[in-house]
Design a protein around this motif. Structure first.
Motif, short mmCIF file in Angstrom:
data_model
loop_
_atom_site.label_atom_id
_atom_site.label_comp_id
_atom_site.label_asym_id
_atom_site.label_seq_id
_atom_site.Cartn_x
_atom_site.Cartn_y
_atom_site.Cartn_z
N GLY A 88 0.78 -1.23 0.00
CA GLY A 88 0.00 0.00 0.00
C GLY A 88 0.81 1.27 0.00
N THR A 89 2.14 1.15 0.04
CA THR A 89 3.00 2.35 0.02
C THR A 89 4.05 2.24 -1.08
OG1 THR A 89 4.46 1.34 1.68
CG2 THR A 89 2.70 2.79 2.49
N SER A 90 3.73 1.53 -2.15
CA SER A 90 4.72 1.17 -3.16
C SER A 90 4.54 1.97 -4.45
CB SER A 90 4.65 -0.33 -3.46
OG SER A 90 3.36 -0.65 -3.95
N ILE A 91 5.41 1.70 -5.41
CA ILE A 91 5.45 2.43 -6.67
C ILE A 91 4.13 2.42 -7.43
CG2 ILE A 91 6.45 2.34 -9.00
CD1 ILE A 91 9.15 1.87 -7.74
N PRO A 92 3.46 1.26 -7.62
CA PRO A 92 2.22 1.30 -8.42
C PRO A 92 1.17 2.26 -7.87
CG PRO A 92 2.98 -0.96 -8.17
CD PRO A 92 3.84 -0.13 -7.27
N LEU A 93 0.94 2.24 -6.55
CA LEU A 93 -0.06 3.14 -5.98
C LEU A 93 0.37 4.59 -6.08
CD1 LEU A 93 -2.34 2.70 -3.00
CD2 LEU A 93 -0.86 4.69 -2.98
N VAL A 94 1.63 4.86 -5.76
CA VAL A 94 2.13 6.23 -5.79
C VAL A 94 2.12 6.78 -7.21
CG1 VAL A 94 4.17 7.67 -5.42
CG2 VAL A 94 3.47 6.02 -3.67
N SER A 95 2.47 5.95 -8.20
CA SER A 95 2.43 6.39 -9.59
C SER A 95 1.02 6.78 -10.01
CB SER A 95 2.94 5.27 -10.51
OG SER A 95 4.27 4.96 -10.23
N THR A 96 0.04 5.99 -9.58
CA THR A 96 -1.36 6.30 -9.89
C THR A 96 -1.78 7.61 -9.23
OG1 THR A 96 -1.85 3.93 -10.03
CG2 THR A 96 -3.72 5.43 -9.78
N LEU A 97 -1.39 7.78 -7.98
CA LEU A 97 -1.71 9.01 -7.25
C LEU A 97 -1.15 10.23 -7.97
CD1 LEU A 97 -2.51 10.71 -4.75
CD2 LEU A 97 -0.33 10.02 -3.72
N VAL A 98 0.12 10.21 -8.31
CA VAL A 98 0.76 11.36 -8.96
C VAL A 98 0.14 11.64 -10.32
CG1 VAL A 98 2.93 12.19 -9.96
CG2 VAL A 98 2.93 11.11 -7.70
N SER A 99 -0.16 10.60 -11.08
CA SER A 99 -0.67 10.79 -12.44
C SER A 99 -2.01 11.53 -12.45
CB SER A 99 -0.82 9.44 -13.14
OG SER A 99 -1.85 8.67 -12.54
N LYS A 100 -2.79 11.41 -11.37
CA LYS A 100 -4.09 12.10 -11.32
C LYS A 100 -3.94 13.60 -11.14
CE LYS A 100 -7.15 8.37 -9.98
NZ LYS A 100 -8.33 8.01 -9.19
N TRP A 101 -2.76 14.04 -10.71
CA TRP A 101 -2.55 15.46 -10.47
C TRP A 101 -1.96 16.19 -11.67
CZ3 TRP A 101 -3.76 18.75 -6.56
CH2 TRP A 101 -4.34 18.17 -5.42
N PHE A 102 -1.66 15.43 -12.74
CA PHE A 102 -0.99 16.04 -13.88
C PHE A 102 -1.62 15.61 -15.20
CE2 PHE A 102 1.98 16.26 -10.44
CZ PHE A 102 2.67 17.45 -10.63
N GLU A 103 -1.89 16.59 -16.04
CA GLU A 103 -2.27 16.34 -17.42
C GLU A 103 -1.06 16.59 -18.32
OE1 GLU A 103 -4.83 15.21 -20.53
OE2 GLU A 103 -5.04 15.07 -18.35
N ARG A 104 -0.26 17.59 -17.96
CA ARG A 104 0.98 17.90 -18.65
C ARG A 104 2.14 17.63 -17.71
NH1 ARG A 104 3.65 22.81 -19.50
NH2 ARG A 104 2.01 23.93 -18.39
N ARG A 105 3.28 17.28 -18.27
CA ARG A 105 4.48 16.92 -17.49
C ARG A 105 4.22 15.73 -16.56
NH1 ARG A 105 7.40 22.69 -15.91
NH2 ARG A 105 7.68 23.42 -18.06
N LYS A 106 3.33 14.85 -16.98
CA LYS A 106 3.01 13.69 -16.16
C LYS A 106 4.23 12.77 -16.02
CE LYS A 106 -1.08 12.08 -16.62
NZ LYS A 106 -2.33 11.41 -17.05
#
Length: 409
Positions: free
Chosen positions: A116-134
């Motif tokens: 629950g604190t690993s790369i797949p979840l964190v990558s998903t979290l970050v991607s939702k905050w960016f449309e550009r420079r994702k």
């Protein structure tokens, strides 16, 4: 002045960086405490490797559950509960006095917390905050894992040498709890809409938000009927096997050939730093050559590195292995979703990449376990090194076979 105001998404990137910093440091520190644990308990390397193997398999399966919980409840509760679990697991490891206690606290509890604190979840979290420079935002967040690996592994070695491996687990558990809880409560948000914001770089046209089309794509069943997914999965299984055999057994193997504990631990730390350069270089290379060529080059290097270590075992060969193999460690991490979306479309990307990542970590758990078993039987790692060189060669051809209707991928 608003023009220069930093978008909140970059704060989420920083928080994600810190979460992965401690997650990776805690995970890869296992290779550093491997021999000290064996020396205290008198276990064989196969038995301790089995605990790590179970941890990896449960972690892999946990990723599938975590993805569904993330979709339903958002990242805050998933991260918070996972932090409580992993911190409890590490603290219990530091207090246990039996194999069963170690197995339950590290093999089971810590595995679920890692998921629950690993790369797949964190990558998903970050991607939702960016449309550009994702891509940039995701790479910066993932860099936290590489730097945590580089910085924390030598620190854990020093703490272990001075105060024992139990102090290392206790310290990691407490620090992860305090830092993660503060970030989760004060910084991390599921998506920008919770704060009345748009994702960074999202533009509007005629009053309508421009979004990418995510309505097309193959289902998991349709993807499984394509040979490309099977070749893809085989390659990722071998990738995970190489990754976690190396991070689990590099330090004890180097010690077997006369390299000091601190020096061997530093090798594993440099391994982590080099993974950062591989992570950043993978995206740049894939933009120019497609995804397959960087992955094939990765496995060509791995084939030669495992063969080198099979033939030569000295300070220079272990250092060369750590630096170059470290460079390859995260190459597939940013390329997996890119390659998957080209092959199968974005509609069911989560479940498809979830399956691929699960297979990757199961391969890691299995080879970490087999490495310990081979050592206990033959009193060396020769068979494991030869097997990994052979499998890495197979992965080159498996990657080449990932084709879909002649499209350049």
């Amino acid at each position: 002045m608003n023009k220069w105001k930093l978008h909140f998404g970059w704060y989420v990137v920083l928080a994600s960086f810190i979460v992965l910093f401690f997650n990776a440091g805690a995970r890869y520190a296992f290779g550093v405490v491997f021999k000290p644990i064996i020396m205290e308990y008198g276990w064989g390397r196969g038995l301790l490797s089995a605990v790590f193997g179970v941890n990896m398999v449960l972690f892999a399966l946990g990723l599938l559950v975590v993805g569904k919980l993330y979709d339903r409840y958002g990242p805050k509760w998933v991260l918070l509960i996972s932090t409580l679990i992993i911190s409890l697991g590490f603290i219990l490891v530091s207090q246990t006095r039996s194999f069963l206690g170690f197995f339950l606290s590290y093999g089971v509890l810590s595995a679920l917390g890692f998921a629950g604190t690993s790369i797949p979840l964190v990558s998903t979290l970050v991607s939702k905050w960016f449309e550009r420079r994702k891509g940039l935002a995701t790479s910066l967040a993932l860099a936290g894992g590489s730097l945590g690996h580089f910085a924390l592994v030598p620190i854990v070695a020093l703490v272990t040498q001075k105060w024992g491996w139990r102090s290392s687990f206790l310290g990691l558990g407490l620090v992860m709890f305090v830092v993660n809880v503060l970030l989760i409560l004060w910084v991390i948000k599921g998506d920008p809409w919770q704060l009345g914001l748009k994702p960074y770089g999202m533009e509007e046209e005629g009053g309508k938000v421009i979004l990418s089309d995510e309505s097309y794509g193959l289902s998991l069943g349709e993807s499984l009927r394509r040979s490309s997914l099977w070749f893809f999965s085989l390659m990722m299984f071998i990738c995970g096997a190489g990754d976690f055999f190396s991070t689990t057994h590099l330090v004890p193997m180097a010690q077997d050939y006369g390299i000091s504990y601190i020096q061997a631990s530093k090798m594993l730390g440099w391994y982590g730093l080099m993974s950062l350069f591989g992570l950043l270089g993978a995206g740049w290379l894939s933009d120019r050559w497609g995804c397959r060529i960087p992955i094939m080059l990765t496995f060509l290097l791995r084939t030669l590195l495992f063969l080198m270590l099979y033939l030569y075992k000295g300070s220079w060969s272990f250092y060369l292995f750590a630096l170059v193999f470290g460079f390859t460690h995260l190459v597939t991490a940013p390329l997996t979703p890119v390659l998957a979306i080209k092959l199968y479309g974005p509609k069911n990307l989560g479940i498809i990449t979830g399956l691929i990542n699960t297979i990757h970590f199961i391969g890691g758990g299995l080879m970490a376990y087999l490495g310990g078993i081979f050592y206990d039987v033959f009193r060396n790692y020769q068979l494991a090194l030869f097997l990994m060189s052979f499998l890495s060669g197979i992965a080159i051809f498996s990657t080449y076979a990932i084709k879909d209707k002649g499209e350049k991928i």
